[in-house]
Design a protein around this motif. Structure first.
Motif, PDB file in Angstrom:
ATOM      1  N   PRO A 183       0.845  -1.203   0.000  1.00  0.00           N
ATOM      2  CA  PRO A 183       0.000   0.000   0.000  1.00  0.00           C
ATOM      3  C   PRO A 183       0.879   1.252   0.000  1.00  0.00           C
ATOM      4  CG  PRO A 183      -0.689  -1.542   1.710  1.00  0.00           C
ATOM      5  CD  PRO A 183       0.592  -2.059   1.142  1.00  0.00           C
ATOM      6  N   LYS A 184       0.447   2.285  -0.684  1.00  0.00           N
ATOM      7  CA  LYS A 184       1.251   3.499  -0.843  1.00  0.00           C
ATOM      8  C   LYS A 184       1.641   4.115   0.503  1.00  0.00           C
ATOM      9  CE  LYS A 184       1.160   3.563  -5.342  1.00  0.00           C
ATOM     10  NZ  LYS A 184       1.487   2.254  -5.773  1.00  0.00           N
ATOM     11  N   ASP A 185       0.751   4.028   1.510  1.00  0.00           N
ATOM     12  CA  ASP A 185       1.096   4.649   2.787  1.00  0.00           C
ATOM     13  C   ASP A 185       2.195   3.882   3.529  1.00  0.00           C
ATOM     14  OD1 ASP A 185      -0.527   2.514   3.457  1.00  0.00           O
ATOM     15  OD2 ASP A 185      -1.732   3.634   4.903  1.00  0.00           O
ATOM     16  N   ASP A 186       2.551   2.667   3.067  1.00  0.00           N
ATOM     17  CA  ASP A 186       3.675   1.948   3.661  1.00  0.00           C
ATOM     18  C   ASP A 186       5.009   2.594   3.303  1.00  0.00           C
ATOM     19  OD1 ASP A 186       1.949   0.151   4.773  1.00  0.00           O
ATOM     20  OD2 ASP A 186       2.533  -1.554   3.526  1.00  0.00           O
ATOM     21  N   PHE A 187       5.019   3.493   2.332  1.00  0.00           N
ATOM     22  CA  PHE A 187       6.250   4.143   1.916  1.00  0.00           C
ATOM     23  C   PHE A 187       6.486   5.463   2.647  1.00  0.00           C
ATOM     24  CE2 PHE A 187       4.905   1.602  -1.800  1.00  0.00           C
ATOM     25  CZ  PHE A 187       5.974   0.729  -1.823  1.00  0.00           C
ATOM     26  N   ILE A 188       5.523   5.894   3.432  1.00  0.00           N
ATOM     27  CA  ILE A 188       5.616   7.160   4.158  1.00  0.00           C
ATOM     28  C   ILE A 188       6.139   6.896   5.561  1.00  0.00           C
ATOM     29  CG2 ILE A 188       4.316   9.159   5.022  1.00  0.00           C
ATOM     30  CD1 ILE A 188       4.399   8.879   1.927  1.00  0.00           C
ATOM     31  N   VAL A 189       7.113   7.695   5.994  1.00  0.00           N
ATOM     32  CA  VAL A 189       7.650   7.582   7.348  1.00  0.00           C
ATOM     33  C   VAL A 189       7.437   8.921   8.034  1.00  0.00           C
ATOM     34  CG1 VAL A 189       9.697   7.120   8.754  1.00  0.00           C
ATOM     35  CG2 VAL A 189       9.397   5.933   6.565  1.00  0.00           C
ATOM     36  N   ARG A 190       6.608   8.932   9.038  1.00  0.00           N
ATOM     37  CA  ARG A 190       6.344  10.150   9.807  1.00  0.00           C
ATOM     38  C   ARG A 190       7.477  10.382  10.794  1.00  0.00           C
ATOM     39  NH1 ARG A 190       2.703  12.481   6.652  1.00  0.00           N
ATOM     40  NH2 ARG A 190       0.956  11.093   6.241  1.00  0.00           N
ATOM     41  N   LYS A 191       7.765  11.644  11.023  1.00  0.00           N
ATOM     42  CA  LYS A 191       8.880  12.038  11.893  1.00  0.00           C
ATOM     43  C   LYS A 191       8.817  11.347  13.256  1.00  0.00           C
ATOM     44  CE  LYS A 191      10.846  16.162  14.025  1.00  0.00           C
ATOM     45  NZ  LYS A 191      10.770  17.609  14.150  1.00  0.00           N
ATOM     46  N   ASP A 192       7.631  11.239  13.812  1.00  0.00           N
ATOM     47  CA  ASP A 192       7.507  10.669  15.154  1.00  0.00           C
ATOM     48  C   ASP A 192       7.365   9.140  15.169  1.00  0.00           C
ATOM     49  OD1 ASP A 192       5.006  10.681  14.001  1.00  0.00           O
ATOM     50  OD2 ASP A 192       3.966  11.450  15.757  1.00  0.00           O
ATOM     51  N   SER A 193       7.443   8.501  13.989  1.00  0.00           N
ATOM     52  CA  SER A 193       7.319   7.044  13.972  1.00  0.00           C
ATOM     53  C   SER A 193       8.498   6.358  13.281  1.00  0.00           C
ATOM     54  CB  SER A 193       5.998   6.635  13.312  1.00  0.00           C
ATOM     55  OG  SER A 193       5.979   7.039  11.958  1.00  0.00           O
ATOM     56  N   ARG A 194       9.623   7.059  13.187  1.00  0.00           N
ATOM     57  CA  ARG A 194      10.819   6.456  12.582  1.00  0.00           C
ATOM     58  C   ARG A 194      11.329   5.322  13.452  1.00  0.00           C
ATOM     59  NH1 ARG A 194      13.835  12.066  11.899  1.00  0.00           N
ATOM     60  NH2 ARG A 194      12.639  12.877  10.142  1.00  0.00           N
ATOM     61  N   LYS A 195      11.891   4.310  12.806  1.00  0.00           N
ATOM     62  CA  LYS A 195      12.567   3.245  13.549  1.00  0.00           C
ATOM     63  C   LYS A 195      13.878   3.836  14.047  1.00  0.00           C
ATOM     64  CE  LYS A 195      10.443  -0.466  10.992  1.00  0.00           C
ATOM     65  NZ  LYS A 195       9.956  -0.203   9.664  1.00  0.00           N
ATOM     66  N   ARG A 196      14.147   3.640  15.330  1.00  0.00           N
ATOM     67  CA  ARG A 196      15.315   4.240  15.962  1.00  0.00           C
ATOM     68  C   ARG A 196      16.168   3.153  16.600  1.00  0.00           C
ATOM     69  NH1 ARG A 196      14.550   9.456  18.354  1.00  0.00           N
ATOM     70  NH2 ARG A 196      16.641  10.225  18.364  1.00  0.00           N
ATOM     71  N   MET A 197      17.471   3.283  16.420  1.00  0.00           N
ATOM     72  CA  MET A 197      18.413   2.362  17.016  1.00  0.00           C
ATOM     73  C   MET A 197      19.331   3.176  17.930  1.00  0.00           C
ATOM     74  SD  MET A 197      20.840  -0.402  15.017  1.00  0.00           S
ATOM     75  CE  MET A 197      21.280   0.778  13.765  1.00  0.00           C
ATOM     76  N   THR A 198      19.318   2.825  19.203  1.00  0.00           N
ATOM     77  CA  THR A 198      20.205   3.486  20.170  1.00  0.00           C
ATOM     78  C   THR A 198      21.023   2.409  20.868  1.00  0.00           C
ATOM     79  OG1 THR A 198      18.483   3.419  21.856  1.00  0.00           O
ATOM     80  CG2 THR A 198      18.676   5.448  20.577  1.00  0.00           C
ATOM     81  N   PHE A 199      22.078   2.831  21.518  1.00  0.00           N
ATOM     82  CA  PHE A 199      22.969   1.901  22.189  1.00  0.00           C
ATOM     83  C   PHE A 199      23.009   2.265  23.663  1.00  0.00           C
ATOM     84  CE2 PHE A 199      24.168   2.573  17.824  1.00  0.00           C
ATOM     85  CZ  PHE A 199      24.209   1.276  17.337  1.00  0.00           C
ATOM     86  N   SER A 200      22.715   1.308  24.538  1.00  0.00           N
ATOM     87  CA  SER A 200      22.585   1.590  25.960  1.00  0.00           C
ATOM     88  C   SER A 200      23.867   2.138  26.569  1.00  0.00           C
ATOM     89  CB  SER A 200      22.140   0.338  26.717  1.00  0.00           C
ATOM     90  OG  SER A 200      23.063  -0.711  26.526  1.00  0.00           O
ATOM     91  N   LYS A 201      25.027   1.642  26.134  1.00  0.00           N
ATOM     92  CA  LYS A 201      26.302   2.143  26.662  1.00  0.00           C
ATOM     93  C   LYS A 201      26.532   3.595  26.253  1.00  0.00           C
ATOM     94  CE  LYS A 201      29.585  -1.620  27.068  1.00  0.00           C
ATOM     95  NZ  LYS A 201      30.742  -2.219  26.424  1.00  0.00           N
ATOM     96  N   GLU A 202      26.116   3.913  25.071  1.00  0.00           N
ATOM     97  CA  GLU A 202      26.402   5.233  24.517  1.00  0.00           C
ATOM     98  C   GLU A 202      25.098   5.944  24.212  1.00  0.00           C
ATOM     99  OE1 GLU A 202      28.037   2.986  21.707  1.00  0.00           O
ATOM    100  OE2 GLU A 202      30.016   2.835  22.558  1.00  0.00           O
ATOM    101  N   GLU A 203      24.526   6.558  25.215  1.00  0.00           N
ATOM    102  CA  GLU A 203      23.233   7.220  25.061  1.00  0.00           C
ATOM    103  C   GLU A 203      23.281   8.374  24.071  1.00  0.00           C
ATOM    104  OE1 GLU A 203      20.359   7.233  27.627  1.00  0.00           O
ATOM    105  OE2 GLU A 203      20.954   5.288  28.392  1.00  0.00           O
ATOM    106  N   GLY A 204      24.448   8.866  23.752  1.00  0.00           N
ATOM    107  CA  GLY A 204      24.573  10.008  22.868  1.00  0.00           C
ATOM    108  C   GLY A 204      24.688   9.659  21.398  1.00  0.00           C
TER     109      GLY A 204
END
Length: 184
Positions: free
Chosen positions: A70-91
């Protein structure tokens, strides 16, 4: 499989290859009129015809049967991006700007707070990377040579070149980058 229109897919792939209807008809030994009817959806191709077209267009057969997202599967809203963080390095964080990792390119934002670096040592990966400094000032260690990049600068990093990013400044750095082919 109601979302699949093989005729549309044939036309799409033919156009991507820069082939005319007539030239595809000639190499597949299917009449131009039948091929036109298949593309319009008024005729159904046999599996052998699809296989033949697949071979001549150099397109894997399964792509003709893959449902379109579906076309809306190609849209990424700013507040719903997949985010990867690292617990050791919060920055340090990576945000995926594309809807997923299934395409032929990854598009991400790397955020580094003051004093943070992308990794402890230089890393390499498959895929050419192009990076654009969106905010801040960052040091790029590229194969042992250091370059300071400022907001608006960009860098190309070839596949398997060892590199890492370091924020030596006081402000947060944001780097937008694309990798082709994807490395994750």
């Amino acid at each position: 499989m109601s979302g699949i229109n093989i005729g549309n897919k044939i036309k799409e792939f033919r156009n991507l290859r820069g082939m005319s209807l007539k030239s595809l008809a000639e190499v597949t030994e299917v009449s131009s009129s039948l091929l036109s009817q298949i593309e319009k959806g008024s005729a159904n191709p046999s599996i052998n015809t699809i296989k033949n077209i697949s071979e001549k267009l150099d397109i894997p057969l399964f792509l003709f049967f893959k449902e379109d997202a579906p076309k809306d599967d190609f849209i990424v809203r700013k507040d719903s991006r997949k985010r990867m963080t690292f617990s050791k390095e919060e920055g340090i964080s990576y945000e995926l700007l594309t809807s997923d990792l299934s395409g032929s390119i990854e598009f991400m934002i790397l955020t580094l707070t003051s004093g943070m670096e992308s990794s402890e040592k230089r890393r390499e990966h498959k895929g050419e990377e192009v990076a654009y400094i969106l905010e801040g000032e960052v040091s790029l260690d590229l194969e042992g040579d250091n370059f300071t990049l400022f907001q608006g600068d960009s860098a190309k990093i070839n596949s398997y070149m060892k590199h890492r990013w370091k924020n030596n400044g006081e402000k947060t750095v944001k780097i937008i980058f694309a990798i082709n082919p994807p490395c994750f």
